[in-house]
Design an enzyme around this catalytic site. Structure first.
Site, PDB file in Angstrom:
ATOM      1  N   LEU A   1       0.614  -1.258   0.028  1.00 56.21           N
ATOM      2  CA  LEU A   1      -0.112  -0.081   0.074  1.00 56.21           C
ATOM      3  C   LEU A   1       0.725   1.267  -0.007  1.00 56.21           C
ATOM      4  O   LEU A   1       1.666   1.487   0.889  1.00 56.21           O
ATOM      5  CB  LEU A   1      -0.956  -0.016   1.228  1.00 56.21           C
ATOM      6  CG  LEU A   1      -1.986   1.191   1.362  1.00 56.21           C
ATOM      7  CD1 LEU A   1      -2.988   1.081   0.153  1.00 56.21           C
ATOM      8  CD2 LEU A   1      -2.723   1.153   2.831  1.00 56.21           C
ATOM      9  N   ASP A   2       0.407   2.197  -0.993  1.00 56.84           N
ATOM     10  CA  ASP A   2       1.102   3.679  -1.082  1.00 56.84           C
ATOM     11  C   ASP A   2       2.630   3.496  -1.181  1.00 56.84           C
ATOM     12  O   ASP A   2       3.440   4.492  -1.015  1.00 56.84           O
ATOM     13  CB  ASP A   2       0.790   4.378   0.386  1.00 56.84           C
ATOM     14  CG  ASP A   2      -0.460   4.738   0.585  1.00 56.84           C
ATOM     15  OD1 ASP A   2      -1.226   4.554  -0.499  1.00 56.84           O
ATOM     16  OD2 ASP A   2      -0.711   4.845   1.569  1.00 56.84           O
TER      17      ASP A   2
END
Lengths: 281, 281, 281, 281
Positions: A224-225
């Site tokens: 994530l990210d």
């Protein structure tokens, strides 16, 4: 004359440009734009060539396969004018969605929208999808996530989507779906990564007292990210900006950063280089 | 391996890239950076190629002359590492001069300063020129202008200056000197051209009430403030900025815009295209 | 008429502005600039007032103490023209130091430099300090750190430094020294905080593949890279920028961000608000 | 508590701030935001105060009239929450219109759109006006211009429009209409004024070879493209941008500059100062 976009990645060696441009010349082609990047730290070579051919690319493709083999290239060729097929995922906030659809309508984004998917009902968005663009309401809970993602996968496959855009789709994709969409799914994160990962980044930015806020468009990975960044931008804020003011200012940054990343992708200007991107802007 | 910078301008035709890259490959060269521009409106083609050769460029040059002739190219080749010889002209304000010299000292600007010329005495500038850099005080009046410019010409010639930088040199060059320095003289104008030509641009900007001020680096031509633009930048101002505040803010813009233009020129990244430039940044 | 800068912080209540401006009017003063901030989330009120008085501020101060008491204010008043006394600490890289000294020389930074301290010898910096500015070489090792910091403290005290600037001083201050300098020590960190804390931020930025790099000026606290941020700025980078290119580009960002933060502090425009700042730009 | 916005312009004298803030305090009001500007060159003083009152502003207004008279103020007071009534004029290009309406819909622009007027039929715009917003097609030719403008005037008057926005309305207003709308009509010009006045500014920018293009929002005066500037912004372009590319890039700049100017006006943050503006951002 028909225009094509050729992208290449391989280990750097002498003679690549000569080989590629020679083959184009041999097919009476004309190079209209060429950019390349020699990554000294990895030894990889990236190239994007736009060129015109008198006819179709069939014989060129056949001939080019020999060169590609000789240099062990990853390569792709596609007609410049052929619009990519794009699926847009959205939650409640529609500023990025509205912006993408507007840019498509006036011909700025050369894409065909093959559907809009939201985990919220259509009336939440106050949106009238363009003619011929289906809207799918796919609600999601912890329990239904696997089934919902299976439906997303099916939509991607059935409609031949070349690209999936998470236009403020506030759901974390499973590793499985992220892997399925690898290299063809762009997310807009509402912070200047790597600062303020995770949720409520504008509130985090407010708490930290930063003097600029930003947004980041990146390819989605299972981490994530952390996906390869395509585009980023920032604007100044002051002590007087509340988190709500930042959210408002952020909408402008988000929509232009996402539009920019999508444009770059649609034009074949982004190539993944490990955890980073090469962007031939 | 020695690196060279090749720049080319000619009418666009099929096969230029193949010809150039083929010749480089034939000399066992390796292209490290290549950029090109196809000016659709004029039909001109511009290219900059950085490449490494196993030895000197002598045999490459000889061979390349055939290609250059075939395509009627304007072309230039020079060793990438060979620093250009630069003469800097300045009046009273020394922020650009100090900045250029600092960047040279720490190795950021790959240039050799062959002299500083000012129409004011050295002590006005509070400057200690770097070791080995002569300072010439060449005062100028309406009557002495021709003689003063003749001395500048002589300095340019005697010291083999490749580039002359007007680092806030507040004198208008005669048509004759402008022509003599054509394509090798960069000026910094303290406005965002074409706004606020002529003198006291910050006062003009103040009077007009603009919300941004800027600076412009351009090649000098006989037409004042009309030369081909190389680089520009701006910053925001408000109603509260007096002309003096703008002058202060402007110093920062001027020095970074000029440094950028000089850097681009030193690396062979700027090519003149009529009244405009092609900048391979 | 003499100009004064008054800064105030207290809990927000009705009548503060009326009280302050009334007192100034009662002393025949004239407000030339006033800015205020009402922090809704903490209930704190911040104000900066520049005003002219016909004479000295003695009677105004005495009278103002009553108001300050009534509103339980933290407050400060100082003559606008009185330059702050500034100590600059530096290691090997001198671009920020050179820039600050140049801005001081031409009168842009209204400060008096009371000394330059480096953990490296003066000849490393190729610097001639301005006349009357002592240079202290205070080398530091793990073992000598306490003693070295004691000498820094003594210099700060002996020379009456109002502000200490860490102009790329590559040493972490001890908690003790950080506390001693609380609110009067500005550091420039070469990343866009909170991204890339710690060492080698440009290498971190390169590894992450960000498309913009930045710099952050902040007050030093015992918590490294976590102090209240005063100013930040960024510039675009591409895949083609190596860590070394970023370091070069970063120098420009660092020096302008630090100069901006120092200017703001010198003009009494920065007030600490917990872990954040209020900046009356 | 109800919030009000008070704006003041008068000759600068001692005691204005004390008078204003004293009156607010006397009515048990609380200042939430205050900004002022002392124009040293004209001697004019400008102030904007946002403040809360326990009840309506009736008694405050009455009392304030005495102060206003004493200082010969131009002044205005209005409830902060009361949305301005806005008429939007547009021609064929609808990017600014669509953007303003979207920002209004999501509550970012606190305004009520009282009508859309175009010199082209509604179907040219592919627009569905929001519920309750009338669309008037008022075609214009040289001969019908006076009559068309009379109808615009009537619409402005009948619907009580506080502000008229020329959202890429490609018609020059007559001196008469410009005077009628003085101080309440904002235009977006698609260049960085004062560069490239008049028509086809992006083509002019292309011809000149500038490296940045911009947009300017300003109050309309009878002197075309010379009205007081409210907001400006720019973006970088290169030699590779055609006029069409600039037009596309310009759309983004135009819409954000216009939205910013309209926001500032709606919040009472813009005051006209001769041929310039004071903007309390």
């Amino acid at each position: 004359m028909e225009e094509y976009i050729l992208t290449i990645c391989c280990e750097n060696r002498r003679g690549i440009v000569a080989g590629v441009s020679g083959e184009i010349a041999a097919h009476e082609g004309n190079i209209t734009e060429a950019t390349q990047f020699d990554d000294r730290l990895t030894g990889l070579f990236f190239m994007r060539v736009a060129f015109e051919l008198p006819g179709t690319d069939r014989s060129f493709r056949t001939a080019f396969e020999q060169i590609a083999k000789a240099f062990a290239m990853n390569w792709n060729i596609r007609p410049a004018k052929q619009p990519m097929r794009v699926l847009i995922l959205v939650s409640k906030f529609d500023h990025c969605l509205v912006d993408l659809l507007y840019r498509m309508r006036i011909g700025e984004l050369k894409m065909q929208c093959v559907g809009i998917v939201s985990n919220h009902p259509q009336d939440v968005l106050e949106l009238t999808p363009p003619d011929g663009v289906p809207f799918d309401h796919l609600p999601v809970t912890k329990d239904s996530k696997a089934a919902q993602e299976a439906r997303i996968k099916a939509i991607v496959t059935d409609r031949g989507a070349d690209l999936v855009v998470l236009a403020r789709y506030m759901q974390v994709l499973s590793n499985d779906l992220a892997a399925f969409l690898s290299g063809r799914c762009i997310n807009i994160h509402h912070s200047f990564l790597p600062g303020f990962k995770g949720s409520k980044p504008y509130h985090q930015a407010y708490e930290r007292g930063v003097k600029m806020i930003g947004a980041t468009a990146h390819y989605v990975t299972s981490d994530l990210d952390e996906g390869p960044i395509i585009a980023q931008d920032v604007e100044q804020v002051t002590h007087a900006h509340t988190p709500e003011d930042m959210i408002q200012k952020g909408r402008d940054i988000e929509r232009r950063v996402l539009a920019r990343a999508v444009t770059l992708h649609l034009e074949g200007r982004v190539m993944v280089n490990g955890s980073k991107t090469v962007v031939f802007a």
